[in-house]
Write a protein that holds these residues in place. Structure first.
Motif, mmCIF file in Angstrom:
data_model
loop_
_atom_site.group_PDB
_atom_site.id
_atom_site.type_symbol
_atom_site.label_atom_id
_atom_site.label_comp_id
_atom_site.label_asym_id
_atom_site.label_seq_id
_atom_site.Cartn_x
_atom_site.Cartn_y
_atom_site.Cartn_z
ATOM 1 N N LEU A 1 0.827 -1.205 0.000
ATOM 2 C CA LEU A 1 0.000 0.000 0.000
ATOM 3 C C LEU A 1 0.863 1.257 0.000
ATOM 4 O O LEU A 1 0.532 2.251 -0.657
ATOM 5 C CB LEU A 1 -0.926 -0.002 1.216
ATOM 6 C CG LEU A 1 -2.055 -1.036 1.187
ATOM 7 C CD1 LEU A 1 -2.749 -1.103 2.545
ATOM 8 C CD2 LEU A 1 -3.070 -0.718 0.092
ATOM 9 N N VAL A 2 1.971 1.209 0.719
ATOM 10 C CA VAL A 2 2.894 2.351 0.750
ATOM 11 C C VAL A 2 3.429 2.632 -0.647
ATOM 12 O O VAL A 2 3.562 3.790 -1.072
ATOM 13 C CB VAL A 2 4.058 2.089 1.734
ATOM 14 C CG1 VAL A 2 5.158 3.126 1.555
ATOM 15 C CG2 VAL A 2 3.557 2.115 3.162
ATOM 16 N N GLU A 3 3.731 1.566 -1.385
ATOM 17 C CA GLU A 3 4.232 1.724 -2.755
ATOM 18 C C GLU A 3 3.208 2.386 -3.672
ATOM 19 O O GLU A 3 3.543 2.967 -4.690
ATOM 20 C CB GLU A 3 4.652 0.359 -3.321
ATOM 21 C CG GLU A 3 5.911 -0.188 -2.666
ATOM 22 C CD GLU A 3 6.235 -1.607 -3.118
ATOM 23 O OE1 GLU A 3 5.573 -2.099 -4.051
ATOM 24 O OE2 GLU A 3 7.159 -2.207 -2.535
ATOM 25 N N LYS A 4 1.935 2.288 -3.280
ATOM 26 C CA LYS A 4 0.866 2.931 -4.060
ATOM 27 C C LYS A 4 0.655 4.380 -3.602
ATOM 28 O O LYS A 4 -0.195 5.085 -4.136
ATOM 29 C CB LYS A 4 -0.454 2.169 -3.878
ATOM 30 C CG LYS A 4 -0.397 0.694 -4.271
ATOM 31 C CD LYS A 4 -0.383 0.508 -5.760
ATOM 32 C CE LYS A 4 -0.415 -0.987 -6.109
ATOM 33 N NZ LYS A 4 -0.331 -1.208 -7.557
ATOM 34 N N HIS A 5 1.440 4.794 -2.597
ATOM 35 C CA HIS A 5 1.372 6.156 -2.055
ATOM 36 C C HIS A 5 -0.012 6.477 -1.496
ATOM 37 O O HIS A 5 -0.533 7.583 -1.674
ATOM 38 C CB HIS A 5 1.776 7.187 -3.120
ATOM 39 C CG HIS A 5 3.120 6.914 -3.720
ATOM 40 N ND1 HIS A 5 4.292 7.058 -3.011
ATOM 41 C CD2 HIS A 5 3.473 6.471 -4.963
ATOM 42 C CE1 HIS A 5 5.321 6.731 -3.785
ATOM 43 N NE2 HIS A 5 4.855 6.375 -4.964
ATOM 44 N N LEU A 6 -0.581 5.518 -0.788
ATOM 45 C CA LEU A 6 -1.890 5.740 -0.175
ATOM 46 C C LEU A 6 -1.729 6.386 1.203
ATOM 47 O O LEU A 6 -0.748 6.130 1.906
ATOM 48 C CB LEU A 6 -2.643 4.418 -0.034
ATOM 49 C CG LEU A 6 -2.841 3.594 -1.317
ATOM 50 C CD1 LEU A 6 -3.714 2.403 -1.024
ATOM 51 C CD2 LEU A 6 -3.467 4.425 -2.414
ATOM 52 N N LYS A 7 -2.685 7.180 1.577
ATOM 53 C CA LYS A 7 -2.605 7.880 2.861
ATOM 54 C C LYS A 7 -3.686 7.434 3.842
ATOM 55 O O LYS A 7 -3.467 7.446 5.050
ATOM 56 C CB LYS A 7 -2.695 9.390 2.629
ATOM 57 C CG LYS A 7 -1.497 9.935 1.837
ATOM 58 C CD LYS A 7 -1.605 11.426 1.619
ATOM 59 C CE LYS A 7 -0.404 11.941 0.820
ATOM 60 N NZ LYS A 7 -0.503 13.394 0.545
ATOM 61 N N ALA A 8 -4.839 7.068 3.328
ATOM 62 C CA ALA A 8 -5.955 6.705 4.221
ATOM 63 C C ALA A 8 -5.869 5.232 4.584
ATOM 64 O O ALA A 8 -6.583 4.391 4.039
ATOM 65 C CB ALA A 8 -7.285 7.028 3.551
ATOM 66 N N ILE A 9 -4.938 4.908 5.485
ATOM 67 C CA ILE A 9 -4.724 3.513 5.884
ATOM 68 C C ILE A 9 -4.973 3.380 7.380
ATOM 69 O O ILE A 9 -4.462 4.159 8.181
ATOM 70 C CB ILE A 9 -3.293 3.042 5.558
ATOM 71 C CG1 ILE A 9 -2.992 3.210 4.062
ATOM 72 C CG2 ILE A 9 -3.095 1.588 5.979
ATOM 73 C CD1 ILE A 9 -1.554 2.942 3.704
ATOM 74 N N VAL A 10 -5.758 2.375 7.746
ATOM 75 C CA VAL A 10 -6.030 2.093 9.152
ATOM 76 C C VAL A 10 -5.608 0.659 9.439
ATOM 77 O O VAL A 10 -5.865 -0.250 8.641
ATOM 78 C CB VAL A 10 -7.535 2.265 9.472
ATOM 79 C CG1 VAL A 10 -7.815 1.902 10.922
ATOM 80 C CG2 VAL A 10 -7.981 3.699 9.190
ATOM 81 N N VAL A 11 -4.943 0.449 10.570
ATOM 82 C CA VAL A 11 -4.473 -0.882 10.954
ATOM 83 C C VAL A 11 -5.163 -1.315 12.247
ATOM 84 O O VAL A 11 -5.162 -0.572 13.232
ATOM 85 C CB VAL A 11 -2.943 -0.905 11.163
ATOM 86 C CG1 VAL A 11 -2.481 -2.315 11.545
ATOM 87 C CG2 VAL A 11 -2.212 -0.425 9.920
ATOM 88 N N LEU B 1 3.048 -0.601 13.149
ATOM 89 C CA LEU B 1 2.860 -0.722 11.703
ATOM 90 C C LEU B 1 2.240 0.545 11.130
ATOM 91 O O LEU B 1 2.663 1.037 10.079
ATOM 92 C CB LEU B 1 1.985 -1.933 11.390
ATOM 93 C CG LEU B 1 1.785 -2.268 9.906
ATOM 94 C CD1 LEU B 1 3.123 -2.417 9.190
ATOM 95 C CD2 LEU B 1 0.953 -3.545 9.757
ATOM 96 N N ALA B 2 1.256 1.088 11.811
ATOM 97 C CA ALA B 2 0.612 2.314 11.342
ATOM 98 C C ALA B 2 1.601 3.468 11.278
ATOM 99 O O ALA B 2 1.548 4.302 10.362
ATOM 100 C CB ALA B 2 -0.553 2.666 12.260
ATOM 101 N N LYS B 3 2.516 3.502 12.234
ATOM 102 C CA LYS B 3 3.532 4.565 12.253
ATOM 103 C C LYS B 3 4.422 4.482 11.018
ATOM 104 O O LYS B 3 4.754 5.501 10.403
ATOM 105 C CB LYS B 3 4.369 4.434 13.527
ATOM 106 C CG LYS B 3 5.309 5.606 13.769
ATOM 107 C CD LYS B 3 6.023 5.446 15.103
ATOM 108 C CE LYS B 3 6.970 6.621 15.342
ATOM 109 N NZ LYS B 3 7.689 6.499 16.641
ATOM 110 N N GLU B 4 4.794 3.266 10.650
ATOM 111 C CA GLU B 4 5.606 3.068 9.441
ATOM 112 C C GLU B 4 4.871 3.539 8.196
ATOM 113 O O GLU B 4 5.475 4.030 7.245
ATOM 114 C CB GLU B 4 5.961 1.578 9.283
ATOM 115 C CG GLU B 4 7.001 1.075 10.271
ATOM 116 C CD GLU B 4 7.312 -0.396 10.034
ATOM 117 O OE1 GLU B 4 7.339 -0.824 8.871
ATOM 118 O OE2 GLU B 4 7.517 -1.121 11.026
ATOM 119 N N LEU B 5 3.558 3.366 8.199
ATOM 120 C CA LEU B 5 2.752 3.694 7.025
ATOM 121 C C LEU B 5 2.307 5.146 6.985
ATOM 122 O O LEU B 5 1.838 5.623 5.956
ATOM 123 C CB LEU B 5 1.476 2.824 7.013
ATOM 124 C CG LEU B 5 1.661 1.315 7.007
ATOM 125 C CD1 LEU B 5 0.330 0.626 7.216
ATOM 126 C CD2 LEU B 5 2.279 0.872 5.711
ATOM 127 N N GLY B 6 2.421 5.794 8.118
ATOM 128 C CA GLY B 6 1.843 7.123 8.196
ATOM 129 C C GLY B 6 0.331 7.039 8.291
ATOM 130 O O GLY B 6 -0.399 7.970 7.899
#
Length: 397
Positions: free
Chosen positions: A180-190, A201-206
């Protein structure tokens, strides 16, 4: 003998894998009851379940129920191919190598792994690393996690404006997150049962982390839900989804379940949700396989060479105790006689190392042919030579 029993994506869909995994556990328990299982290692991933075991005789009269059963050379060839990603749904994926290492470590820790399977899994790890170094089989490779993301993207189009919920912050959830990070997505919830892991994990993803008891709220407005937990039972039932998600959102939602056993009940699909599981990733896997055919051939050549070396090393195990005894007796004599030489020679002015090295070389040269011939006898299953060596070099004390 070495026995491998397994069920995987090549011979079964996710329903059959779940069913056969339970059947395999029962068969293994019966084998342990009926036979002397000396060593074993269990491997379980999202699309396979395997057991490798060492026992004196082939287990007979079992109803294998669709399981693949292979022994000795075939079993060894399979585990080497497995370590290279050649047996994976996504050819060349790297995760299987770590999964084999973990299975090996767990078996060693629990005392289930002995010299035979220790050799086998050490070799498998080595072969997996060599193949990835000498070929491009894993170059730009997709994992099951990224395949799940690609599947969601193929259904919904660009995911940049979509809200994605990842359930599970373990290894598979992390792979999804990286994709998902490679897709440059921002609205990610873990979401994860262990909240601290979700936070990391959420911290790594922003992205954001939520506690598991807030899962229903997170699902309510998610566009994509990708679930990859290690739960033993479904965590999203039809009833839970129906209560949590507004009717107008159900038909817009995509759920991808890459867990084994599955996290999401099949009848969630009846609500209008577009539900996918491991079986639906086969199309992506087939495209990946076509791209990697030439690299796969190079990998198979390496496997064939390493398989021959592995078989020889396993044959050598029979004579290793004899060789160890020869070396031990020789070393005792060498040290004793070297010490005598020091006393006779007097002050050596720091040249003791020269004498020590000389005696080591003499001993190694004297026993070189003996040890070589012993290993050759093991490779040829020459019991007469092996038994003679056992007699000749046994301790007399």
């Amino acid at each position: 003998m070495i026995l491998n029993i397994r069920i995987d994506h090549k011979t079964a869909d996710i329903n059959k894998i779940e069913e056969s995994t339970r059947n395999m556990d029962e068969i293994f328990a019966n084998i342990q009851h009926d036979h002397q299982v000396q060593e074993y290692v269990q491997v379980k991933t999202c699309n396979r379940a395997e057991i490798y075991m060492v026992l004196d005789e082939a287990p007979l009269h079992y109803q294998w129920g669709g399981l693949v059963v292979e022994k000795d050379e075939k079993a060894l060839e399979h585990v080497l191919k497995l370590s290279c990603g050649l047996e994976s749904m996504i050819i060349g994926e790297d995760q299987i190598l770590g999964q084999l290492k973990d299975a090996h470590k767990v078996s060693v820790k629990k005392g289930h792994c002995g010299p035979v399977l220790d050799n086998v899994f050490t070799k498998a790890t080595h072969v997996g690393q060599v193949v990835r170094k000498k070929t491009q089989i894993n170059q730009g490779s997709v994992s099951i996690g990224s395949a799940a993301v690609n599947l969601a993207e193929s259904v919904l189009g660009d995911l940049k404006c979509k809200k994605v919920l990842i359930i599970g912050a373990g290894k598979m959830g992390t792979l999804v997150a990286k994709a998902l990070v490679e897709k440059h997505l921002k609205a990610i919830v873990v979401a994860n049962r262990t909240y601290d892991r979700a936070v990391c994990l959420a911290k790594e993803l922003g992205g954001d982390a939520i506690r598991f008891d807030r899962l229903a709220r997170a699902i309510s407005d998610a566009d994509v839900v990708i679930s990859a937990t290690g739960a033993p039972h479904a965590i999203l039932t039809r009833e839970k989804v129906n209560v949590a998600v507004p009717p107008e959102n159900l038909e817009k939602m995509v759920m991808v379940d890459i867990a084994n056993p599955r996290d999401i009940e099949e009848d969630v699909e009846d609500l209008g949700v577009k539900l996918y599981n491991i079986d639906d990733l086969r199309g992506i896997a087939d495209n990946n396989k076509k791209k990697r055919q030439s690299e796969a051939k190079k990998a198979e050549k390496i496997v064939a060479e390493e398989l021959d070396l592995l078989e020889k090393s396993l044959q050598h195990l029979e004579v290793e105790p004899i060789i160890a005894n020869i070396r031990s007796q020789a070393e005792i004599i060498r040290l004793r006689e070297t010490e005598k030489a020091y006393h006779m020679l007097g002050d050596m002015n720091g040249k003791e190392k020269v004498v020590d090295h000389l005696t080591k070389v003499v001993v190694d040269r004297v026993f070189y042919n003996i040890i070589h011939n012993l290993k050759e006898a093991a490779e040829n299953d020459d019991t007469e030579v092996i038994n003679s060596a056992k007699y000749l070099f046994k301790n007399k004390t």
